[in-house]
Scaffold this motif. Structure first.
Motif, PDB file in Angstrom:
ATOM      1  N   ALA A 138       0.825  -1.214   0.000  1.00 43.88           N
ATOM      2  CA  ALA A 138       0.000   0.000   0.000  1.00 43.88           C
ATOM      3  C   ALA A 138       0.854   1.255   0.000  1.00 43.88           C
ATOM      4  O   ALA A 138       0.597   2.206  -0.763  1.00 43.88           O
ATOM      5  CB  ALA A 138      -0.925  -0.017   1.212  1.00 43.88           C
ATOM      6  N   GLU A 139       1.870   1.278   0.846  1.00 43.23           N
ATOM      7  CA  GLU A 139       2.683   2.493   1.007  1.00 43.23           C
ATOM      8  C   GLU A 139       3.592   2.767  -0.182  1.00 43.23           C
ATOM      9  O   GLU A 139       3.939   3.923  -0.450  1.00 43.23           O
ATOM     10  CB  GLU A 139       3.505   2.384   2.288  1.00 43.23           C
ATOM     11  CG  GLU A 139       2.644   2.417   3.557  1.00 43.23           C
ATOM     12  CD  GLU A 139       3.440   2.147   4.825  1.00 43.23           C
ATOM     13  OE1 GLU A 139       4.620   1.722   4.697  1.00 43.23           O
ATOM     14  OE2 GLU A 139       2.883   2.323   5.921  1.00 43.23           O
ATOM     15  N   THR A 140       3.993   1.718  -0.912  1.00 45.10           N
ATOM     16  CA  THR A 140       4.915   1.902  -2.039  1.00 45.10           C
ATOM     17  C   THR A 140       4.233   1.746  -3.395  1.00 45.10           C
ATOM     18  O   THR A 140       4.895   1.758  -4.427  1.00 45.10           O
ATOM     19  CB  THR A 140       6.078   0.897  -1.958  1.00 45.10           C
ATOM     20  OG1 THR A 140       5.566  -0.429  -2.165  1.00 45.10           O
ATOM     21  CG2 THR A 140       6.783   0.976  -0.613  1.00 45.10           C
ATOM     22  N   LYS A 141       2.900   1.566  -3.390  1.00 40.44           N
ATOM     23  CA  LYS A 141       2.150   1.292  -4.628  1.00 40.44           C
ATOM     24  C   LYS A 141       2.729   0.074  -5.344  1.00 40.44           C
ATOM     25  O   LYS A 141       2.902   0.059  -6.568  1.00 40.44           O
ATOM     26  CB  LYS A 141       2.126   2.526  -5.532  1.00 40.44           C
ATOM     27  CG  LYS A 141       1.431   3.716  -4.906  1.00 40.44           C
ATOM     28  CD  LYS A 141       1.386   4.912  -5.850  1.00 40.44           C
ATOM     29  CE  LYS A 141       0.670   6.086  -5.191  1.00 40.44           C
ATOM     30  NZ  LYS A 141       0.640   7.279  -6.073  1.00 40.44           N
ATOM     31  N   ALA A 142       3.042  -0.940  -4.549  1.00 36.56           N
ATOM     32  CA  ALA A 142       3.543  -2.250  -4.997  1.00 36.56           C
ATOM     33  C   ALA A 142       5.003  -2.240  -5.415  1.00 36.56           C
ATOM     34  O   ALA A 142       5.546  -3.284  -5.782  1.00 36.56           O
ATOM     35  CB  ALA A 142       2.687  -2.836  -6.115  1.00 36.56           C
ATOM     36  N   ASP A 143       5.679  -1.098  -5.350  1.00 35.79           N
ATOM     37  CA  ASP A 143       7.074  -1.047  -5.780  1.00 35.79           C
ATOM     38  C   ASP A 143       7.975  -1.925  -4.923  1.00 35.79           C
ATOM     39  O   ASP A 143       8.936  -2.517  -5.428  1.00 35.79           O
ATOM     40  CB  ASP A 143       7.584   0.398  -5.749  1.00 35.79           C
ATOM     41  CG  ASP A 143       8.877   0.570  -6.516  1.00 35.79           C
ATOM     42  OD1 ASP A 143       8.888   0.334  -7.735  1.00 35.79           O
ATOM     43  OD2 ASP A 143       9.892   0.908  -5.878  1.00 35.79           O
ATOM     44  N   SER A 144       7.661  -2.045  -3.625  1.00 36.27           N
ATOM     45  CA  SER A 144       8.489  -2.886  -2.755  1.00 36.27           C
ATOM     46  C   SER A 144       8.456  -4.341  -3.178  1.00 36.27           C
ATOM     47  O   SER A 144       9.420  -5.075  -2.971  1.00 36.27           O
ATOM     48  CB  SER A 144       8.015  -2.763  -1.304  1.00 36.27           C
ATOM     49  OG  SER A 144       6.696  -3.275  -1.158  1.00 36.27           O
TER      50      SER A 144
END
Length: 537
Positions: free
Chosen positions: A210-216
């Protein structure tokens, strides 16, 4: 002319149709449906509701889907239908030779080898970015809370969980499977119906997405953990594979069936199979829902469509025939002429070369979503990345190790995919989303449910309730336990190898939403074969 009332002719049904005007969400788990409705009441749209429901299902129905699976969606917004294919490819380091060197003659169905790049987290981010109204952190918050605080396991989920636990405890004794047992069987068994279950690991991963818009998941901390685990146990997937992945926006495909446009996503999904079958059946005059010829013609059309689908469908950039040719009227007529009074042994035609969850959501503004996600079979590959709750899919098991097969394994290639969302329009106006889970059963169920409504005027609940058949192979068909015996006997006399199933577990579980084009009223139904619910506003 389209008449909404014609789809609501009364018919015996185990449940009732739910009507609403401001918004509606239908899915296989009651708490997940409510999560989606809550997003609508907070000011979100149908896309926000669908993402929130999908994320909640990863926690609430974890045997069916995961962060480590794939997602497909059809989205009606701004007066047109958009398609999203978020299925990942095979790793760049894998090959037929590499798999065969490990002693396999066919792709395995569990473990690290059949794992392909997961597309689900990227799908949520892409849908949110393109069409969502609320921030992803708010949309995924209910799923985080259920994972942290726990929830009571619903009956169907408990049954499916125990079935898979009993298999895994016998077959998955290697060390790389230990995190699955730590995550999904912390008490040394599957959780029981009504028992509370929580997963802090799911919550941490959901919050990171949620916090990274799935980038993590694709380029950050989660990608590093996935990469490290696959290196530790000799798998092929790497962080480079994850970092290269992007979901693909695609143009949906359709056939016109007796005045209605039936939409599916193009390959690599098997929605094409449903459309080919409907294209063969559209000129048949089927007026008696109880006639043996109705069932016989449906079964024969599905067999012919699957013969083509299983031969030709693969990564769309690798297909050797065109979707347009497979859906042409000329080819449909050529194939339908093979349907006679007796069961046939299906063979592909000749052309010129050229464990799953479903949800439907709609809002009062006219937006609609048909979304399906899965990690391929209950609990996928059985591989869980320690400390994350990420259960990896085994979608690569669909590849062939025969280099002459259209769907043979190649690095960076997407395989034939079973999960398919459906959508119906009438004269380019949205009637609504529908879908049925169940592996290879899905296109068969799509055909049956669509015809139940359009040909036989069943309301959507009755269309889902009606006993189903499913083609298995060759001339073998399987029937639900409640399927009428006299029709089963008549099908056997036509040459079908008829088998009665002991339960309805393999016959799919679906939901749908239909819209009255005159009043805007929404009508939704959910399958009695699952713990489903419709949440309405």
């Amino acid at each position: 002319m389209y008449n909404f009332d014609s789809l609501y002719y009364p018919y015996a049904s185990q449940r009732v149709v739910t009507y609403a005007r401001k918004g509606i969400v239908a899915t296989s788990q009651p708490l997940a449906a409510q999560v989606g409705l809550d997003m609508l009441k907070k000011g979100g749209n149908a896309i926000d509701a669908a993402i929130a429901t999908a994320a909640a299902l990863v926690v609430l129905e974890p045997q069916s889907n995961s962060f480590g699976g794939d997602t497909f969606a059809l989205v009606w917004v701004d007066g047109r239908l958009h398609g999203l294919n978020s299925s990942g490819p095979a790793p760049r380091r894998i090959s037929i030779e590499a798999v065969r060197s490990l002693g396999y003659e066919n792709m395995p169905t569990s473990g690290l080898i059949p794992v392909t790049v997961p597309g689900t987290p990227a799908a949520w981010a892409a849908l949110s970015e393109k069409f969502g109204r609320l921030p992803l952190t708010e949309v995924l918050q209910p799923a985080i809370e259920y994972a942290e605080q726990g929830f009571p396991i619903s009956p169907f989920v408990a049954k499916a969980w125990k079935i898979k636990f009993d298999i895994f405890i016998e077959d998955h004794k290697a060390k790389e499977f230990e995190p699955w047992f730590h995550t999904f069987a912390p008490k040394g068994r599957a959780p029981r119906g009504g028992e509370m279950w929580r997963s802090p690991d799911h919550a941490k991963t959901m919050r990171s997405i949620a916090e990274t818009k799935a980038d993590s998941f694709y380029r950050g901390d989660l990608a590093e953990k996935i990469d490290a685990y696959f290196k530790q146990y000799g798998g092929f997937l790497t962080k480079e594979d994850l970092s290269e992945f992007q979901p693909e926006w695609v143009d949906p495909i359709k056939v016109t069936y007796k005045g209605y446009e039936i939409w599916e996503l193009p390959p690599n999904g098997q929605g094409l199979v449903a459309l080919m079958a409907l294209n063969m059946l559209k000129d048949f005059q089927l007026t008696d829902i109880h006639a043996v010829d109705t069932y016989h013609n449906q079964i024969e059309a599905i067999k012919l469509a699957f013969a083509d689908g299983l031969k030709y469908i693969t990564d769309p950039y690798k297909m050797k025939v065109s979707v347009e040719d497979l859906l042409s009227d000329a080819y449909a007529q050529q194939r339908s002429r093979l349907i006679t009074e007796t069961a046939l042994h299906p063979e592909p035609g000749q052309l010129q070369q050229g464990g799953t969850v479903y949800l439907a959501a709609a809002d009062g503004e006219g937006n609609m979503v048909s979304l399906i996600q899965s990690h391929s079979g209950d609990f996928g590959s059985g591989i869980v990345i320690p400390g994350t709750g990420i259960c990896m899919q085994h979608r690569g098991s669909g590849f062939s190790l025969d280099p002459s097969h259209h769907n043979h394994l190649e690095p960076g290639k997407r395989t034939y995919h079973t999960i398919i969302p459906g959508f119906i329009t009438y004269q380019n106006q949205p009637v609504g989303p529908f879908g049925i889970t169940g592996g290879m059963t899905q296109p068969q169920s799509h055909v049956q449910v669509v015809m139940n409504m359009i040909d036989f005027h069943l309301n959507p609940q009755a269309a889902l309730d009606k006993p189903r058949w499913r083609w298995v192979k060759d001339k073998t068909i399987e029937l639900e336990p409640q399927f009428p015996d006299h029709i089963a006997q008549a099908l056997a006399r036509k040459g079908h190898d008829v088998r009665k199933a002991v339960d309805s577990y393999e016959f799919g579980r679906g939901q749908m939403i239909l819209k009255d084009l005159h009043t805007g009223v929404l009508a939704a139904s959910t399958d009695p074969r699952v713990d489903g619910a419709v949440a309405a506003w």
